[in-house]
Write a protein that holds these residues in place. Structure first.
Motif, PDB file in Angstrom:
ATOM      1  N   GLN A   6       0.830  -1.204   0.000  1.00 27.33           N
ATOM      2  CA  GLN A   6       0.000   0.000   0.000  1.00 27.33           C
ATOM      3  C   GLN A   6       0.867   1.258   0.000  1.00 27.33           C
ATOM      4  O   GLN A   6       0.554   2.254  -0.672  1.00 27.33           O
ATOM      5  CB  GLN A   6      -0.931   0.005   1.220  1.00 27.33           C
ATOM      6  N   ALA A   7       1.966   1.217   0.761  1.00 28.65           N
ATOM      7  CA  ALA A   7       2.879   2.366   0.808  1.00 28.65           C
ATOM      8  C   ALA A   7       3.513   2.613  -0.563  1.00 28.65           C
ATOM      9  O   ALA A   7       3.688   3.769  -0.987  1.00 28.65           O
ATOM     10  CB  ALA A   7       3.961   2.129   1.859  1.00 28.65           C
ATOM     11  N   ARG A  28      -3.386  -4.396  -9.353  1.00 28.74           N
ATOM     12  CA  ARG A  28      -3.931  -5.696  -9.725  1.00 28.74           C
ATOM     13  C   ARG A  28      -2.810  -6.726  -9.878  1.00 28.74           C
ATOM     14  O   ARG A  28      -2.899  -7.843  -9.345  1.00 28.74           O
ATOM     15  CB  ARG A  28      -4.715  -5.558 -11.035  1.00 28.74           C
ATOM     16  N   ASP A  29      -1.739  -6.364 -10.580  1.00 37.38           N
ATOM     17  CA  ASP A  29      -0.634  -7.301 -10.801  1.00 37.38           C
ATOM     18  C   ASP A  29       0.075  -7.657  -9.494  1.00 37.38           C
ATOM     19  O   ASP A  29       0.356  -8.835  -9.224  1.00 37.38           O
ATOM     20  CB  ASP A  29       0.365  -6.711 -11.789  1.00 37.38           C
ATOM     21  N   LEU A  30       0.365  -6.643  -8.707  1.00 34.92           N
ATOM     22  CA  LEU A  30       1.081  -6.902  -7.461  1.00 34.92           C
ATOM     23  C   LEU A  30       0.193  -7.604  -6.437  1.00 34.92           C
ATOM     24  O   LEU A  30       0.696  -8.331  -5.571  1.00 34.92           O
ATOM     25  CB  LEU A  30       1.636  -5.591  -6.892  1.00 34.92           C
ATOM     26  N   GLY A  31      -1.116  -7.404  -6.548  1.00 38.13           N
ATOM     27  CA  GLY A  31      -2.044  -8.141  -5.691  1.00 38.13           C
ATOM     28  C   GLY A  31      -1.981  -9.642  -5.949  1.00 38.13           C
ATOM     29  O   GLY A  31      -2.078 -10.452  -5.019  1.00 38.13           O
ATOM     30  N   LYS A  32      -1.794 -10.012  -7.231  1.00 34.36           N
ATOM     31  CA  LYS A  32      -1.636 -11.434  -7.567  1.00 34.36           C
ATOM     32  C   LYS A  32      -0.364 -12.003  -6.941  1.00 34.36           C
ATOM     33  O   LYS A  32      -0.353 -13.127  -6.423  1.00 34.36           O
ATOM     34  CB  LYS A  32      -1.571 -11.615  -9.087  1.00 34.36           C
ATOM     35  N   CYS A  37       2.435 -15.094  -2.555  1.00 31.37           N
ATOM     36  CA  CYS A  37       3.351 -15.116  -1.402  1.00 31.37           C
ATOM     37  C   CYS A  37       2.637 -15.610  -0.146  1.00 31.37           C
ATOM     38  O   CYS A  37       3.207 -16.379   0.658  1.00 31.37           O
ATOM     39  CB  CYS A  37       3.927 -13.725  -1.157  1.00 31.37           C
ATOM     40  N   GLN A  38       1.391 -15.166   0.029  1.00 32.54           N
ATOM     41  CA  GLN A  38       0.640 -15.583   1.207  1.00 32.54           C
ATOM     42  C   GLN A  38       0.343 -17.085   1.173  1.00 32.54           C
ATOM     43  O   GLN A  38       0.377 -17.761   2.198  1.00 32.54           O
ATOM     44  CB  GLN A  38      -0.650 -14.764   1.303  1.00 32.54           C
ATOM     45  N   VAL A  77       6.732  -5.735 -10.528  1.00 32.73           N
ATOM     46  CA  VAL A  77       7.523  -6.333  -9.431  1.00 32.73           C
ATOM     47  C   VAL A  77       8.875  -5.630  -9.310  1.00 32.73           C
ATOM     48  O   VAL A  77       9.341  -5.334  -8.201  1.00 32.73           O
ATOM     49  CB  VAL A  77       7.713  -7.849  -9.663  1.00 32.73           C
ATOM     50  N   ARG A  78       9.515  -5.349 -10.452  1.00 33.09           N
ATOM     51  CA  ARG A  78      10.805  -4.629 -10.401  1.00 33.09           C
ATOM     52  C   ARG A  78      10.651  -3.265  -9.743  1.00 33.09           C
ATOM     53  O   ARG A  78      11.489  -2.842  -8.949  1.00 33.09           O
ATOM     54  CB  ARG A  78      11.367  -4.487 -11.819  1.00 33.09           C
ATOM     55  N   GLY A  79       9.583  -2.579 -10.098  1.00 33.23           N
ATOM     56  CA  GLY A  79       9.339  -1.264  -9.503  1.00 33.23           C
ATOM     57  C   GLY A  79       9.149  -1.345  -8.003  1.00 33.23           C
ATOM     58  O   GLY A  79       9.672  -0.514  -7.249  1.00 33.23           O
ATOM     59  N   LEU A  80       8.396  -2.358  -7.577  1.00 29.80           N
ATOM     60  CA  LEU A  80       8.178  -2.548  -6.133  1.00 29.80           C
ATOM     61  C   LEU A  80       9.496  -2.786  -5.416  1.00 29.80           C
ATOM     62  O   LEU A  80       9.766  -2.185  -4.369  1.00 29.80           O
ATOM     63  CB  LEU A  80       7.235  -3.732  -5.913  1.00 29.80           C
ATOM     64  N   TYR A  81      10.338  -3.644  -5.971  1.00 28.95           N
ATOM     65  CA  TYR A  81      11.589  -3.983  -5.284  1.00 28.95           C
ATOM     66  C   TYR A  81      12.600  -2.836  -5.346  1.00 28.95           C
ATOM     67  O   TYR A  81      13.426  -2.694  -4.426  1.00 28.95           O
ATOM     68  CB  TYR A  81      12.166  -5.287  -5.831  1.00 28.95           C
ATOM     69  N   GLN A  82      12.554  -2.037  -6.362  1.00 29.79           N
ATOM     70  CA  GLN A  82      13.398  -0.830  -6.361  1.00 29.79           C
ATOM     71  C   GLN A  82      13.018   0.070  -5.186  1.00 29.79           C
ATOM     72  O   GLN A  82      13.873   0.624  -4.497  1.00 29.79           O
ATOM     73  CB  GLN A  82      13.227  -0.082  -7.685  1.00 29.79           C
ATOM     74  N   TYR A  83      11.712   0.200  -4.973  1.00 35.87           N
ATOM     75  CA  TYR A  83      11.214   1.000  -3.846  1.00 35.87           C
ATOM     76  C   TYR A  83      11.624   0.373  -2.514  1.00 35.87           C
ATOM     77  O   TYR A  83      12.128   1.063  -1.614  1.00 35.87           O
ATOM     78  CB  TYR A  83       9.691   1.109  -3.949  1.00 35.87           C
TER      79      TYR A  83
END
Length: 299
Positions: A6-7, A28-32, A37-38, A77-83
């Motif tokens: 969310q952040a 939507r993509d990162l929710g999948k 992961c869960q 996913v790459r964007g999330l992990y860069q963050y």
């Protein structure tokens, strides 16, 4: 993991200022990925490694996800992990070495030059809708505009004296394109009637109520023109594709076609080399004296 996701989405919205459409796609993509992961009982994002992510991508592909959709997911996913790395919440990127499965590359549908002439060279009635639709089709084919570029066009972006149009493309990048003589003539005839229709703003293409013409309306009008003149479906991108294919066929200048289309990456433009090869192969088959002699025992 949910809170960190969310952040990241809030970071995209407030700091990166991505469009609502892009933000929704990322969510939507990162929710999948989060749901995966869960299911794997992973406690945090640092526990997702390249092997697990690869198996997730493979499963999505088996379930019918296209290569293009999976490429977008990996980009998210790459964007999330860069963050996460920048915030000190993680020290790796499981998507860094992954590429989406290669999908079948579908060639865009085009009209050949004869069919294009059949569409555009017929008699045009001197009325509001006929002149407007003719100008729309001529401009699509003359300059290779995207649908959004055409509907967003204002009168001050046209320079008919010099035969130029300035368009606002993807990523808010502008480019200046030539307008062919047939399109210039069609636009001149249309603008005479447009001026009599009480335009509400500076839009080049307007409805009979004077409002800017929407994308859906253009699609409907082109579909009707295709059925009437060609007996087939016609959509705006078909004219853009035909423009690109015909220019490349004549010039063999891929870089020039890239510039005209406004493609950021030349690999996007390279699909038209496949179309061009198809045309050359057809010409070869019909013209070469030995092209069709395979299997003939007397040759």
């Amino acid at each position: 993991m949910e809170q960190q996701l969310q952040a990241y989405c809030e970071h995209l919205r407030s700091e990166r200022q991505v469009s609502p459409h892009t933000l929704l796609a990322y969510r939507r993509d990162l929710g999948k990925v989060l749901a995966f992961c869960q299911k794997q009982a992973l406690g945090d994002w640092s526990a997702l490694d390249i092997a697990l992510l690869r198996s997730f991508i493979a499963r999505q592909h088996q379930q019918g996800q296209s290569s293009r959709s999976l490429a977008r997911l990996l980009s998210a996913v790459r964007g999330l992990y860069q963050y996460l790395n920048r915030e000190g919440l993680c020290q790796h990127d499981p998507a860094g070495g992954l590429a989406p499965p290669k999908g079948e590359r579908r060639l865009p549908k085009t009209l050949d030059t004869d069919r294009t002439a059949q569409l555009l060279d017929g008699a045009v009635e001197d009325d509001f809708l006929a002149r407007r639709d003719q100008a729309i089709m001529e401009l699509f084919y003359s300059s290779g505009l995207r649908l959004s570029e055409l509907t967003g066009l204002d009168t001050d972006q046209l320079d008919l004296a010099d035969g130029l149009v300035q368009v606002l493309g993807k990523g808010s990048k502008t480019r200046v394109l030539p307008i062919g003589s047939k399109a210039r003539q069609a636009l001149e005839e249309w603008l005479k009637l447009r001026a009599l229709a009480n335009p509400r703003d500076n839009a080049v293409f307007i409805s009979q109520q004077g409002k800017r013409l929407g994308q859906r309306a253009v699609q409907v009008r082109l579909k009707a023109a295709g059925e009437r003149e060609l007996g087939q479906n016609l959509h705006p991108h078909m004219l853009r594709h035909s423009f690109a294919s015909h220019v490349l066929e004549s010039s063999q200048d891929l870089r020039a076609v890239q510039e005209l289309l406004g493609h950021a990456d030349i690999s996007t433009t390279q699909i038209y080399t496949h179309l061009d090869f198809q045309h050359l192969a057809t010409v070869y088959d019909s013209a070469h004296p030995r092209a069709k002699r395979k299997g003939n025992a007397h040759d």
